[in-house]
Design a protein around this motif. Structure first.
Motif, PDB file in Angstrom:
ATOM      1  N   ARG A 121       8.416  10.713  -4.056  1.00 27.83           N
ATOM      2  CA  ARG A 121       7.520   9.597  -3.713  1.00 27.83           C
ATOM      3  C   ARG A 121       6.090  10.148  -3.705  1.00 27.83           C
ATOM      4  O   ARG A 121       5.421  10.228  -2.683  1.00 27.83           O
ATOM      5  CB  ARG A 121       7.912   9.002  -2.365  1.00 27.83           C
ATOM      6  CG  ARG A 121       9.334   8.435  -2.359  1.00 27.83           C
ATOM      7  CD  ARG A 121       9.844   8.144  -0.963  1.00 27.83           C
ATOM      8  NE  ARG A 121       9.140   7.012  -0.345  1.00 27.83           N
ATOM      9  CZ  ARG A 121       9.334   6.647   0.926  1.00 27.83           C
ATOM     10  NH1 ARG A 121      10.170   7.324   1.695  1.00 27.83           N
ATOM     11  NH2 ARG A 121       8.679   5.615   1.421  1.00 27.83           N
ATOM     12  N   GLU A 122       5.627  10.514  -4.890  1.00 29.77           N
ATOM     13  CA  GLU A 122       4.341  11.191  -5.013  1.00 29.77           C
ATOM     14  C   GLU A 122       3.167  10.303  -4.617  1.00 29.77           C
ATOM     15  O   GLU A 122       2.195  10.780  -4.032  1.00 29.77           O
ATOM     16  CB  GLU A 122       4.160  11.701  -6.443  1.00 29.77           C
ATOM     17  CG  GLU A 122       5.159  12.788  -6.815  1.00 29.77           C
ATOM     18  CD  GLU A 122       5.032  13.238  -8.261  1.00 29.77           C
ATOM     19  OE1 GLU A 122       4.283  12.582  -9.013  1.00 29.77           O
ATOM     20  OE2 GLU A 122       5.674  14.228  -8.635  1.00 29.77           O
ATOM     21  N   VAL A 123       3.254   9.020  -4.938  1.00 28.39           N
ATOM     22  CA  VAL A 123       2.156   8.110  -4.600  1.00 28.39           C
ATOM     23  C   VAL A 123       1.959   8.063  -3.084  1.00 28.39           C
ATOM     24  O   VAL A 123       0.833   8.101  -2.587  1.00 28.39           O
ATOM     25  CB  VAL A 123       2.435   6.697  -5.156  1.00 28.39           C
ATOM     26  CG1 VAL A 123       1.380   5.703  -4.665  1.00 28.39           C
ATOM     27  CG2 VAL A 123       2.451   6.726  -6.688  1.00 28.39           C
ATOM     28  N   LYS A 124       3.069   7.984  -2.345  1.00 32.38           N
ATOM     29  CA  LYS A 124       2.996   7.972  -0.878  1.00 32.38           C
ATOM     30  C   LYS A 124       2.406   9.286  -0.364  1.00 32.38           C
ATOM     31  O   LYS A 124       1.572   9.292   0.553  1.00 32.38           O
ATOM     32  CB  LYS A 124       4.403   7.792  -0.292  1.00 32.38           C
ATOM     33  CG  LYS A 124       5.000   6.403  -0.482  1.00 32.38           C
ATOM     34  CD  LYS A 124       4.559   5.489   0.635  1.00 32.38           C
ATOM     35  CE  LYS A 124       5.356   4.187   0.612  1.00 32.38           C
ATOM     36  NZ  LYS A 124       4.879   3.258   1.667  1.00 32.38           N
ATOM     37  N   ALA A 125       2.847  10.409  -0.955  1.00 29.15           N
ATOM     38  CA  ALA A 125       2.371  11.722  -0.521  1.00 29.15           C
ATOM     39  C   ALA A 125       0.866  11.849  -0.717  1.00 29.15           C
ATOM     40  O   ALA A 125       0.134  12.281   0.185  1.00 29.15           O
ATOM     41  CB  ALA A 125       3.100  12.819  -1.301  1.00 29.15           C
ATOM     42  N   VAL A 126       0.383  11.452  -1.895  1.00 24.86           N
ATOM     43  CA  VAL A 126      -1.040  11.585  -2.200  1.00 24.86           C
ATOM     44  C   VAL A 126      -1.869  10.588  -1.395  1.00 24.86           C
ATOM     45  O   VAL A 126      -2.986  10.891  -0.982  1.00 24.86           O
ATOM     46  CB  VAL A 126      -1.282  11.432  -3.716  1.00 24.86           C
ATOM     47  CG1 VAL A 126      -2.763  11.496  -4.045  1.00 24.86           C
ATOM     48  CG2 VAL A 126      -0.542  12.528  -4.475  1.00 24.86           C
ATOM     49  N   ALA A 127      -1.304   9.417  -1.147  1.00 30.46           N
ATOM     50  CA  ALA A 127      -2.018   8.422  -0.338  1.00 30.46           C
ATOM     51  C   ALA A 127      -2.251   8.953   1.075  1.00 30.46           C
ATOM     52  O   ALA A 127      -3.352   8.813   1.626  1.00 30.46           O
ATOM     53  CB  ALA A 127      -1.223   7.117  -0.293  1.00 30.46           C
ATOM     54  N   LEU A 128      -1.226   9.573   1.654  1.00 31.28           N
ATOM     55  CA  LEU A 128      -1.374  10.146   2.987  1.00 31.28           C
ATOM     56  C   LEU A 128      -2.349  11.316   2.967  1.00 31.28           C
ATOM     57  O   LEU A 128      -3.176  11.478   3.875  1.00 31.28           O
ATOM     58  CB  LEU A 128      -0.009  10.598   3.514  1.00 31.28           C
ATOM     59  CG  LEU A 128       0.032  11.185   4.932  1.00 31.28           C
ATOM     60  CD1 LEU A 128      -0.638  10.260   5.938  1.00 31.28           C
ATOM     61  CD2 LEU A 128       1.469  11.471   5.343  1.00 31.28           C
ATOM     62  N   PHE A 129      -2.282  12.103   1.909  1.00 25.41           N
ATOM     63  CA  PHE A 129      -3.210  13.218   1.744  1.00 25.41           C
ATOM     64  C   PHE A 129      -4.649  12.717   1.696  1.00 25.41           C
ATOM     65  O   PHE A 129      -5.551  13.283   2.333  1.00 25.41           O
ATOM     66  CB  PHE A 129      -2.859  13.966   0.455  1.00 25.41           C
ATOM     67  CG  PHE A 129      -3.837  15.040   0.071  1.00 25.41           C
ATOM     68  CD1 PHE A 129      -3.889  16.234   0.761  1.00 25.41           C
ATOM     69  CD2 PHE A 129      -4.714  14.853  -0.990  1.00 25.41           C
ATOM     70  CE1 PHE A 129      -4.796  17.228   0.399  1.00 25.41           C
ATOM     71  CE2 PHE A 129      -5.614  15.837  -1.357  1.00 25.41           C
ATOM     72  CZ  PHE A 129      -5.650  17.030  -0.669  1.00 25.41           C
ATOM     73  N   ASN A 130      -4.886  11.627   0.954  1.00 28.22           N
ATOM     74  CA  ASN A 130      -6.227  11.055   0.863  1.00 28.22           C
ATOM     75  C   ASN A 130      -6.721  10.561   2.215  1.00 28.22           C
ATOM     76  O   ASN A 130      -7.906  10.691   2.544  1.00 28.22           O
ATOM     77  CB  ASN A 130      -6.244   9.907  -0.158  1.00 28.22           C
ATOM     78  CG  ASN A 130      -6.223  10.410  -1.589  1.00 28.22           C
ATOM     79  OD1 ASN A 130      -6.614  11.537  -1.865  1.00 28.22           O
ATOM     80  ND2 ASN A 130      -5.735   9.590  -2.498  1.00 28.22           N
ATOM     81  N   LYS A 131      -5.812   9.991   2.990  1.00 24.59           N
ATOM     82  CA  LYS A 131      -6.181   9.544   4.337  1.00 24.59           C
ATOM     83  C   LYS A 131      -6.598  10.721   5.205  1.00 24.59           C
ATOM     84  O   LYS A 131      -7.526  10.619   6.011  1.00 24.59           O
ATOM     85  CB  LYS A 131      -5.005   8.800   4.983  1.00 24.59           C
ATOM     86  CG  LYS A 131      -4.822   7.370   4.489  1.00 24.59           C
ATOM     87  CD  LYS A 131      -5.999   6.506   4.925  1.00 24.59           C
ATOM     88  CE  LYS A 131      -5.823   5.069   4.458  1.00 24.59           C
ATOM     89  NZ  LYS A 131      -7.002   4.237   4.836  1.00 24.59           N
ATOM     90  N   MET A 132      -5.919  11.847   5.010  1.00 26.66           N
ATOM     91  CA  MET A 132      -6.289  13.061   5.750  1.00 26.66           C
ATOM     92  C   MET A 132      -7.681  13.522   5.343  1.00 26.66           C
ATOM     93  O   MET A 132      -8.490  13.931   6.190  1.00 26.66           O
ATOM     94  CB  MET A 132      -5.266  14.171   5.496  1.00 26.66           C
ATOM     95  CG  MET A 132      -3.896  13.917   6.091  1.00 26.66           C
ATOM     96  SD  MET A 132      -2.740  15.268   5.757  1.00 26.66           S
ATOM     97  CE  MET A 132      -3.384  16.542   6.861  1.00 26.66           C
TER      98      MET A 132
END
Length: 250
Positions: A45-56
């Protein structure tokens, strides 16, 4: 899955996916979010992973650390998406969280697996220029990479560099190079690798010993076969237990 090349890295968009998200940072710390990102990646679920990373990245008090970046870099490296991995590396170099040797090692390994050795050596040089010291893992990866494409001279140069920098080589360091030398028909040079290994007090494992014995015996010279017998005897005296596969090679 086809592994990506780096040729279009400068002009290609990051397929790994930087995008917007409605995810919010409402609980936990950097370690917690890194664990969640790792979980997303394991589930593809790469989109979810990167989305959370961007929020960080956007947060004021929960910025990603080198472990978070390492978790993200590992994912494209495992899939051979070298473009995405290098873009993440550049993002680190431009930001406050700088890459460490572990991050560089992952990318160098991914490039070498795709026989993109020139690119790997470029990343290696870039790492050195930034004051990051390579480890034996870095050199083993590069030595294996150059050996895969038959550049044994470059491999021996890298080994000399390891010794000069007082980095302790290990079994894989010698094994990969010795195997390449045997395949190139350079039996004496491969034999010297083994002698150098012994002089460095690095005990070969069964795989290494079998590799050397097999190479010496295949040379089809009486003196090399007798050398193989002597090497086995020396290893036994040093506590090495030759197994059935070792003795069957002679």
């Amino acid at each position: 899955m086809m592994r990506a090349t780096t040729a279009a890295a400068s002009s290609s968009s990051l397929k790994f996916g930087y995008g917007s998200s409605r995810l919010g940072l409402r609980f936990g710390d950097v370690s917690t979010y890194t664990t969640i990102i790792n979980g997303f990646l394991h589930q593809n679920r790469e989109v979810k992973a990167v989305a959370l990373f961007n929020k960080m990245l956007e947060s004021g008090n929960c910025k990603p650390n080198v472990v978070t970046f390492g978790t993200l870099v590992k994912a494209p490296c495992m899939k051979g998406n070298n473009i995405a991995a290098i873009q993440l590396l550049k993002k680190m170099e431009e930001g406050a969280c700088k890459p460490n040797v572990v991050i560089y090692n992952m990318i160098i390994d991914s490039l070498c697996k795709d026989t993109l050795v020139v690119d790997a050596l470029h990343i290696f040089s870039e790492m050195i220029s930034k004051g990051i010291s390579p480890t034996v893992v870095t050199y083993n990866t590069l030595i294996h990479g150059v050996c895969k494409i038959g550049k044994w001279k470059e491999a021996t140069r890298l080994l000399s560099e390891v010794v000069r920098k007082h980095i302790l080589p290990n079994v894989p360091t010698f094994s990969v190079l010795a195997d390449t030398l045997f395949k190139e028909g350079m039996v004496q040079e491969a034999r010297n690798m083994f002698e150098m290994m012994i002089q460095s007090n690095i005990g070969p494992d069964t795989v290494t010993c079998n590799l050397l014995v097999d190479g010496l015996c295949k040379a089809e010279k009486v003196e090399y076969a007798s050398t193989a017998m002597r090497l086995i005897q020396e290893m036994v005296e040093r506590g090495f237990s030759a197994d059935a596969s070792t003795t069957e090679l002679i």
